[in-house]
Design a protein around this motif. Sequence first.
Motif, PDB file in Angstrom:
ATOM      1  N   ALA A   1      -1.515   0.641  -1.283  1.00 46.41           N
ATOM      2  CA  ALA A   1      -0.247   0.422  -0.592  1.00 46.41           C
ATOM      3  C   ALA A   1      -0.401  -0.456   0.637  1.00 46.41           C
ATOM      4  CB  ALA A   1       0.345   1.768  -0.188  1.00 46.41           C
ATOM      5  N   ALA A   2      -1.677  -0.757   1.061  1.00 48.48           N
ATOM      6  CA  ALA A   2      -1.917  -1.525   2.288  1.00 48.48           C
ATOM      7  C   ALA A   2      -1.505  -2.974   2.096  1.00 48.48           C
ATOM      8  CB  ALA A   2      -3.383  -1.450   2.664  1.00 48.48           C
ATOM      9  N   ARG A   3      -0.996  -3.570   3.191  1.00 49.91           N
ATOM     10  CA  ARG A   3      -0.634  -4.989   3.149  1.00 49.91           C
ATOM     11  C   ARG A   3      -1.857  -5.890   3.338  1.00 49.91           C
ATOM     12  NH1 ARG A   3       3.365  -2.274   6.003  1.00 49.91           N
ATOM     13  NH2 ARG A   3       5.462  -2.475   5.129  1.00 49.91           N
ATOM     14  N   MET A   4      -2.922  -5.362   3.957  1.00 51.27           N
ATOM     15  CA  MET A   4      -4.160  -6.124   4.159  1.00 51.27           C
ATOM     16  C   MET A   4      -5.354  -5.207   3.925  1.00 51.27           C
ATOM     17  SD  MET A   4      -5.549  -8.117   7.548  1.00 51.27           S
ATOM     18  CE  MET A   4      -4.309  -9.401   7.432  1.00 51.27           C
TER      19      MET A   4
ATOM     20  N   ASP B   1       0.448 -10.076  12.634  1.00 51.63           N
ATOM     21  CA  ASP B   1       1.596  -9.772  11.772  1.00 51.63           C
ATOM     22  C   ASP B   1       1.327  -8.533  10.915  1.00 51.63           C
ATOM     23  OD1 ASP B   1       2.861 -11.947  12.820  1.00 51.63           O
ATOM     24  OD2 ASP B   1       2.438 -13.275  11.123  1.00 51.63           O
ATOM     25  N   ALA B   2       0.112  -8.467  10.367  1.00 51.11           N
ATOM     26  CA  ALA B   2      -0.237  -7.304   9.550  1.00 51.11           C
ATOM     27  C   ALA B   2      -0.238  -6.030  10.389  1.00 51.11           C
ATOM     28  CB  ALA B   2      -1.602  -7.511   8.909  1.00 51.11           C
ATOM     29  N   LEU B   3      -0.758  -6.129  11.605  1.00 52.91           N
ATOM     30  CA  LEU B   3      -0.788  -4.967  12.488  1.00 52.91           C
ATOM     31  C   LEU B   3       0.625  -4.519  12.844  1.00 52.91           C
ATOM     32  CD1 LEU B   3      -2.428  -2.981  14.187  1.00 52.91           C
ATOM     33  CD2 LEU B   3      -2.401  -4.669  16.040  1.00 52.91           C
ATOM     34  N   SER B   4       1.519  -5.467  13.054  1.00 53.79           N
ATOM     35  CA  SER B   4       2.902  -5.130  13.384  1.00 53.79           C
ATOM     36  C   SER B   4       3.561  -4.340  12.254  1.00 53.79           C
ATOM     37  CB  SER B   4       3.685  -6.418  13.668  1.00 53.79           C
ATOM     38  OG  SER B   4       5.042  -6.123  13.938  1.00 53.79           O
ATOM     39  N   LEU B   5       3.310  -4.752  11.043  1.00 52.97           N
ATOM     40  CA  LEU B   5       3.879  -4.036   9.892  1.00 52.97           C
ATOM     41  C   LEU B   5       3.302  -2.626   9.772  1.00 52.97           C
ATOM     42  CD1 LEU B   5       3.855  -6.935   7.271  1.00 52.97           C
ATOM     43  CD2 LEU B   5       5.842  -5.997   8.453  1.00 52.97           C
ATOM     44  N   GLU B   6       1.998  -2.523  10.018  1.00 48.01           N
ATOM     45  CA  GLU B   6       1.379  -1.207   9.913  1.00 48.01           C
ATOM     46  C   GLU B   6       1.831  -0.296  11.052  1.00 48.01           C
ATOM     47  OE1 GLU B   6      -0.145  -0.186   7.317  1.00 48.01           O
ATOM     48  OE2 GLU B   6      -0.051  -2.189   6.428  1.00 48.01           O
TER      49      GLU B   6
ATOM     50  N   GLY C   1       6.017   7.214   9.545  1.00 47.75           N
ATOM     51  CA  GLY C   1       5.296   8.320   8.926  1.00 47.75           C
ATOM     52  C   GLY C   1       4.763   8.016   7.544  1.00 47.75           C
ATOM     53  N   VAL C   2       4.537   6.737   7.232  1.00 46.11           N
ATOM     54  CA  VAL C   2       3.993   6.372   5.933  1.00 46.11           C
ATOM     55  C   VAL C   2       2.557   6.865   5.835  1.00 46.11           C
ATOM     56  CG1 VAL C   2       3.411   4.475   4.376  1.00 46.11           C
ATOM     57  CG2 VAL C   2       5.502   4.375   5.750  1.00 46.11           C
ATOM     58  N   GLU C   3       2.213   7.553   4.729  1.00 45.35           N
ATOM     59  CA  GLU C   3       0.892   8.125   4.557  1.00 45.35           C
ATOM     60  C   GLU C   3      -0.169   7.021   4.467  1.00 45.35           C
ATOM     61  OE1 GLU C   3      -1.506  11.127   1.514  1.00 45.35           O
ATOM     62  OE2 GLU C   3       0.597  10.603   1.155  1.00 45.35           O
ATOM     63  N   GLY C   4      -1.243   7.166   5.205  1.00 46.89           N
ATOM     64  CA  GLY C   4      -2.360   6.199   5.185  1.00 46.89           C
ATOM     65  C   GLY C   4      -2.156   4.992   6.075  1.00 46.89           C
ATOM     66  N   ALA C   5      -0.992   4.829   6.673  1.00 52.84           N
ATOM     67  CA  ALA C   5      -0.718   3.640   7.489  1.00 52.84           C
ATOM     68  C   ALA C   5      -1.584   3.600   8.735  1.00 52.84           C
ATOM     69  CB  ALA C   5       0.761   3.596   7.865  1.00 52.84           C
ATOM     70  N   GLN C   6      -1.880   4.774   9.277  1.00 42.44           N
ATOM     71  CA  GLN C   6      -2.676   4.812  10.501  1.00 42.44           C
ATOM     72  C   GLN C   6      -4.097   4.301  10.258  1.00 42.44           C
ATOM     73  OE1 GLN C   6      -2.558   8.548  12.505  1.00 42.44           O
ATOM     74  NE2 GLN C   6      -3.994   7.941  14.114  1.00 42.44           N
TER      75      GLN C   6
END
Length: 273
Positions: free
Chosen positions: A60-63, A132-137, A144-149
């Motif tokens: 699910a990660a963007r990067m 940009d990737a950090l901003s999305l995360e 509260g998206v799981e694993g986003a942290q």
Amino acid sequence: MLPTRASKIKLQRTRRRKQIRTFVITLCLGALSIYHISYITSETYAFFSDREETTATLSAARMFPKYAAELVERTKSIAVDSNKMVENIDSLLTGKETSEELSIAIQEARNIRSQMPDLITETKSFIKILEDALSLEEEDVRNGVEGAQEVRDYIKAALQDATNELGKVENAITAADGSISNAETTLIALIEAEEKARLEAEEKARLEAEEKARLEAEEKARLEAEEKAKNETKEEPNTETKDTKETNEGAGELNQQTEASEAVSEPAKEEEK
């Protein structure tokens, strides 16, 4: 000769056995194929089922971490290139003894320096991707998206590393500017020293020329005086002979006059007696 009834019956039985054998073989092969397909399918399903929990976050990660690390490595490579440019600039500006040599070296150093802003631009482009990737995360963490942290943390670490490399590139540019500036200051001093040396050499040459002319004039005057003195020495004996002759002639006449006077005075003295 026509086949007998017994031969016909034997031929029919042989054909029937072949048909039964073929059917059995086909049936066995079909059963084996079904078994293997079901086995492979069950193993594949089990494999992905086991990994489903561990890969859910990365899927699910963007990067992915590998891409973040690759961006950091590219910024490190740029920082290394910037340091090499500074080394080249310092090497160019070292050991130049004349203003002409140093002037050419400074121009070459400026050409290298003009390429360094491209390194800044390239490094910042990689940093922008990470930002940009950090901003999305960060947004996913707030939602509260799981694993986003977890994803946010490794992107944030990569961003910090890339930012540090950008600082190294900026420091390299500052060092390059300092080297070129020092060389320009040295060039000004070198030009002034060369101009001073030129003027001193011209003044020295002028004084030497004047001294040479003075010495030549004195030597010429001395030679002329000596020549004149020689000529005067040659004329002096003739003058002395003429004067001596005149003196002798004058003395002879005086003697004759004296003798005549004495001859006249002697009779007079006798008469007086």
